[in-house]
Design an enzyme around this catalytic site. Structure first.
Site, PDB file in Angstrom:
ATOM      1  N   SER A  44       0.838  -1.210   0.000  1.00 47.18           N
ATOM      2  CA  SER A  44       0.000   0.000   0.000  1.00 47.18           C
ATOM      3  C   SER A  44       0.861   1.243   0.000  1.00 47.18           C
ATOM      4  CB  SER A  44      -0.836   0.106   1.277  1.00 47.18           C
ATOM      5  OG  SER A  44      -1.474  -1.057   1.571  1.00 47.18           O
ATOM      6  N   HIS A 102      -2.577  -3.723  -6.187  1.00 46.88           N
ATOM      7  CA  HIS A 102      -3.020  -3.257  -4.871  1.00 46.88           C
ATOM      8  C   HIS A 102      -4.513  -3.483  -4.665  1.00 46.88           C
ATOM      9  CE1 HIS A 102      -3.614   0.227  -1.839  1.00 46.88           C
ATOM     10  NE2 HIS A 102      -3.300  -0.879  -1.215  1.00 46.88           N
ATOM     11  N   GLU A 122      -5.734  -1.423  -7.821  1.00 50.52           N
ATOM     12  CA  GLU A 122      -4.829  -0.488  -8.491  1.00 50.52           C
ATOM     13  C   GLU A 122      -3.685  -1.296  -9.100  1.00 50.52           C
ATOM     14  OE1 GLU A 122      -5.177   3.592  -5.891  1.00 50.52           O
ATOM     15  OE2 GLU A 122      -3.924   2.014  -5.068  1.00 50.52           O
ATOM     16  N   ASN A 146      -5.090   6.118  -1.823  1.00 50.82           N
ATOM     17  CA  ASN A 146      -4.565   6.670  -0.570  1.00 50.82           C
ATOM     18  C   ASN A 146      -4.069   8.104  -0.743  1.00 50.82           C
ATOM     19  OD1 ASN A 146      -5.200   4.580   1.120  1.00 50.82           O
ATOM     20  ND2 ASN A 146      -3.286   3.495   0.768  1.00 50.82           N
TER      21      ASN A 146
HETATM   22  P1  NAD Z   1      -1.077  -9.747   7.673  1.00 54.76           P
HETATM   23  O1  NAD Z   1      -0.169  -9.432   8.794  1.00 54.76           O
HETATM   24  O2  NAD Z   1      -2.509 -10.103   7.948  1.00 54.76           O
HETATM   25  O3  NAD Z   1      -0.469 -10.963   6.837  1.00 54.76           O
HETATM   26  C1  NAD Z   1       0.876 -11.033   6.423  1.00 54.76           C
HETATM   27  C2  NAD Z   1       1.263 -12.494   6.325  1.00 54.76           C
HETATM   28  O4  NAD Z   1       2.531 -12.568   5.682  1.00 54.76           O
HETATM   29  C3  NAD Z   1       1.430 -13.155   7.696  1.00 54.76           C
HETATM   30  O5  NAD Z   1       0.674 -14.352   7.718  1.00 54.76           O
HETATM   31  C4  NAD Z   1       2.927 -13.438   7.804  1.00 54.76           C
HETATM   32  O6  NAD Z   1       3.211 -14.627   8.502  1.00 54.76           O
HETATM   33  C5  NAD Z   1       3.307 -13.541   6.364  1.00 54.76           C
HETATM   34  N1  NAD Z   1       4.701 -13.225   6.079  1.00 54.76           N
HETATM   35  C6  NAD Z   1       5.460 -12.234   6.587  1.00 54.76           C
HETATM   36  N2  NAD Z   1       6.688 -12.258   6.042  1.00 54.76           N
HETATM   37  C7  NAD Z   1       6.719 -13.284   5.163  1.00 54.76           C
HETATM   38  C8  NAD Z   1       7.696 -13.812   4.259  1.00 54.76           C
HETATM   39  N3  NAD Z   1       8.900 -13.259   4.177  1.00 54.76           N
HETATM   40  N4  NAD Z   1       7.363 -14.854   3.498  1.00 54.76           N
HETATM   41  C9  NAD Z   1       6.149 -15.407   3.587  1.00 54.76           C
HETATM   42  N5  NAD Z   1       5.169 -14.978   4.416  1.00 54.76           N
HETATM   43  C10 NAD Z   1       5.461 -13.920   5.176  1.00 54.76           C
HETATM   44  O7  NAD Z   1      -0.970  -8.529   6.658  1.00 54.76           O
HETATM   45  P2  NAD Z   1      -2.053  -8.008   5.596  1.00 54.76           P
HETATM   46  O8  NAD Z   1      -2.939  -7.024   6.257  1.00 54.76           O
HETATM   47  O9  NAD Z   1      -2.643  -9.168   4.885  1.00 54.76           O
HETATM   48  O10 NAD Z   1      -1.103  -7.168   4.613  1.00 54.76           O
HETATM   49  C11 NAD Z   1      -0.234  -7.780   3.719  1.00 54.76           C
HETATM   50  C12 NAD Z   1       0.238  -6.790   2.692  1.00 54.76           C
HETATM   51  O11 NAD Z   1      -0.873  -6.184   2.049  1.00 54.76           O
HETATM   52  C13 NAD Z   1       1.072  -5.640   3.239  1.00 54.76           C
HETATM   53  O12 NAD Z   1       2.029  -5.285   2.275  1.00 54.76           O
HETATM   54  C14 NAD Z   1       0.041  -4.531   3.403  1.00 54.76           C
HETATM   55  O13 NAD Z   1       0.612  -3.251   3.361  1.00 54.76           O
HETATM   56  C15 NAD Z   1      -0.812  -4.767   2.178  1.00 54.76           C
HETATM   57  N6  NAD Z   1      -2.189  -4.239   2.277  1.00 54.76           N
HETATM   58  C16 NAD Z   1      -2.898  -4.366   3.429  1.00 54.76           C
HETATM   59  C17 NAD Z   1      -4.202  -3.874   3.471  1.00 54.76           C
HETATM   60  C18 NAD Z   1      -5.020  -3.999   4.730  1.00 54.76           C
HETATM   61  O14 NAD Z   1      -5.981  -3.246   4.883  1.00 54.76           O
HETATM   62  N7  NAD Z   1      -4.707  -4.922   5.622  1.00 54.76           N
HETATM   63  C19 NAD Z   1      -4.774  -3.283   2.333  1.00 54.76           C
HETATM   64  C20 NAD Z   1      -4.031  -3.217   1.168  1.00 54.76           C
HETATM   65  C21 NAD Z   1      -2.729  -3.700   1.147  1.00 54.76           C
END
Ligand code: NAD
Length: 506
Positions: free
Chosen positions: A121, A142, A154, A192
């Site tokens: 993001s 995204h 996106e 954003n």
């Molecule tokens: P989350 O913490 O729920 O999940 C992340 C997962 O990735 C975890 O299960 C973790 O164990 C795993 N992980 C971490 N490092 C790793 C690696 N090196 N290899 C494999 N697995 C690994 O996070 P999320 O909310 O799902 O967000 C994930 C991504 O999406 C981030 O980049 C975040 O910025 C982006 N994002 C999040 C949102 C939101 O609202 N949550 C919205 C858009 C984008």
């Protein structure tokens, strides 16, 4: 069904990765889900299966289709298992070093034409791809939370991304039943970035003591039609999520004043007053339910003085009609009588400045926001200046509440709440067009789908008048002397012809 990508790897089985894996399987791809945490990918597959079972129970999906989706999804324990994938989407922790290391490892494992997509993001797609041998295969992809329900994606081109990669991701998005918008790799991409106007300007208004949180929320819901007021929205998202986004975009744009975050939000974040999730935010949530004090009724006033309207009032003829319909006793002289309630309707200027410039008695002067046609709103907003007499304030309040329409009375400021927030949203959107971050059409789609605004920001500018928006910004810049209100060159250029999509520039 043949999907744009036959075999898709999803790395990171958290909230986002699971949602993306679900959508990819529904689109017809074989999907392999991997997470570094032992057991997380299996738990992800179980959670996605439970989602499909729910859809079947609600008759939104056939059981044969759910079984087919299920057969296309599997958890894998190692990255090496992804080597045959033609697309890998990462949704791991939001850290540049982690994403760079993951993509370096994937690049050495996968076939040279495989696409690497990041769900980041806030990080730069260009930076994530910078150390790879084939940065042209890397793009931003995204999704919004939760991916199955938020229908927007996106697709972000880094500096070296091959346009064909973005086009394939956009096609894949459509196969998922979602809408793709194309964005340049810039801080906050489209959504954003465009979202910086709403909460940031509302926090600024609250910070200046012009109105309280609940009043600002009411005004923006009932004058512009936002589903949630900015403070309700921040409470829902949580300041632990929204404040870092505000700060990241501000710093990534090298302290550009348009995006300057608020000390109010920073302090609340530090104090753990996050919103719904902490039980207390801008509102209290006893038992999980938002608590909001009822609005006091309009003041009871025995006699309303005669009303004189400034010849410079915005929408003056509509204001005169409105006053007639409210049975006001109108004065028609060139200047107000000594008893008159004096009404002004400025755009961008504060009531004190207007009273001084128009040589009106500030003690009897009250402002009304008429940037938006009264008939199109569900609330009226009046503003006093520090010298306004209480009997004049109450008389104006009672008069404008005569037909039962709610009235908010706010303190003096440069620009009313609606004017400031609308002008800021339109101006930031215009700057997105100026920078060529997306096409105007994609900007409108991104904001309505990604932020849920009642209309796109350019349509909003056209609806309320590009010249009105420009006038608000020019005058706010004068009142505040703050470059954050300088109109984007795109808005200045398009101000005369309209911002909407049908007006193409020559
Ligand atoms: P989350 O913490 O729920 O999940 C992340 C997962 O990735 C975890 O299960 C973790 O164990 C795993 N992980 C971490 N490092 C790793 C690696 N090196 N290899 C494999 N697995 C690994 O996070 P999320 O909310 O799902 O967000 C994930 C991504 O999406 C981030 O980049 C975040 O910025 C982006 N994002 C999040 C949102 C939101 O609202 N949550 C919205 C858009 C984008």
């Amino acid at each position: 069904m043949t999907a744009v990508f036959r075999l898709v790897g999803v790395v990171g089985a958290g909230a986002m990765g699971n949602g993306i894996a679900q959508l990819a399987a529904q689109a017809g791809s074989q999907v392999l889900l991997h997470d570094i945490r032992p057991g997380a990918a299996d738990a992800g597959v179980a959670a996605i299966t439970a989602q499909w079972n729910k859809l079947v129970a609600k008759e939104r999906m056939g059981s044969a289709e759910a079984a087919a989706c299920h057969s296309r999804l599997a958890a894998v324990a190692s990255l090496a298992s992804l080597q045959e994938c033609d697309l890998v989407v990462e949704a791991i922790v939001e850290r540049l070093d982690a994403k760079q290391a993951l993509f370096a490892e994937l690049e050495s494992t996968l076939n040279s034409r495989a696409v690497l997509a990041t769900n980041t993001s806030s990080l730069s797609v260009t930076a994530i791809a910078a150390r790879l041998a084939r940065p042209e295969n890397v793009a931003g992809f995204h999704f919004f939370n939760p991916p199955p329900l938020m229908k927007l994606v996106e697709v972000v081109a880094g500096l070296k991304t091959d346009a064909a990669v973005c086009n394939r991701l956009a096609d894949f998005t459509r196969e998922m039943g979602h809408t793709a918008v194309m964005a340049k790799d810039t801080p906050g991409f489209i959504v954003n970035h465009a979202g910086r106007g709403y909460g940031t300007e509302a926090l600024r208004i609250a910070g200046e003591g012009i109105a309280d949180f609940a009043t600002i929320d009411r005004v923006l819901r009932e004058q512009v039609g936002f589903k949630l007021g900015p403070f309700e929205l921040m409470d829902l998202t949580g300041l632990d999520v929204s404040q870092p986004v505000m700060e990241a975009i501000y710093h990534q744009y090298f302290e550009e004043s348009r995006y300057r975050p608020s000390v109010i939000a920073a302090q609340r974040l530090a104090g753990g007053v996050l919103g719904r999730k902490s039980g207390k935010g801008f509102y209290d949530y006893p038992g999980g339910k938002q608590q909001c004090a009822a609005e006091p009724p309009p003041p009871a006033v025995n006699e309303i003085p005669p009303v004189w309207v400034s010849p410079r009032a915005a929408r003056r003829s509509e204001l005169l009609e409105l006053l007639k319909s409210l049975h006001a006793n109108m004065e028609t002289g060139t200047s107000p009588s000594p008893q008159a309630l004096v009404l002004v309707a400025p755009l961008g200027f504060d009531i004190t400045t207007v009273a001084v410039v128009e040589r009106l008695d500030p003690a009897r002067t009250v402002g009304i926001d008429l940037m938006i046609d009264d008939a199109a709103t569900r609330r009226r907003v009046l503003a006093t200046n520090p010298a306004t007499r209480l009997d004049m304030r109450d008389a104006a309040h009672a008069l404008f509440a005569r037909d039962g329409k709610p009235v908010s009375v706010i303190r003096d400021s440069g620009g009313f709440t609606t004017q400031r927030v609308v002008a800021t949203i339109v101006n930031i959107a215009s700057d997105i067009c100026q920078q060529g971050i997306s096409s105007p059409r994609d900007l409108e789609k991104a904001v309505t789908l990604g932020l849920g605004y009642p209309m796109g920001p350019l349509a909003m500018g056209d609806r309320y008048g590009p010249t009105n928006v420009l006038e608000v910004l020019f005058n706010m810049q004068t009142v505040y002397g703050d470059p954050r209100y300088r109109p984007s060159p795109w808005l200045r250029r398009r101000g005369a012809i309209g911002l909407s999509l049908t007006h193409e520039e020559n």
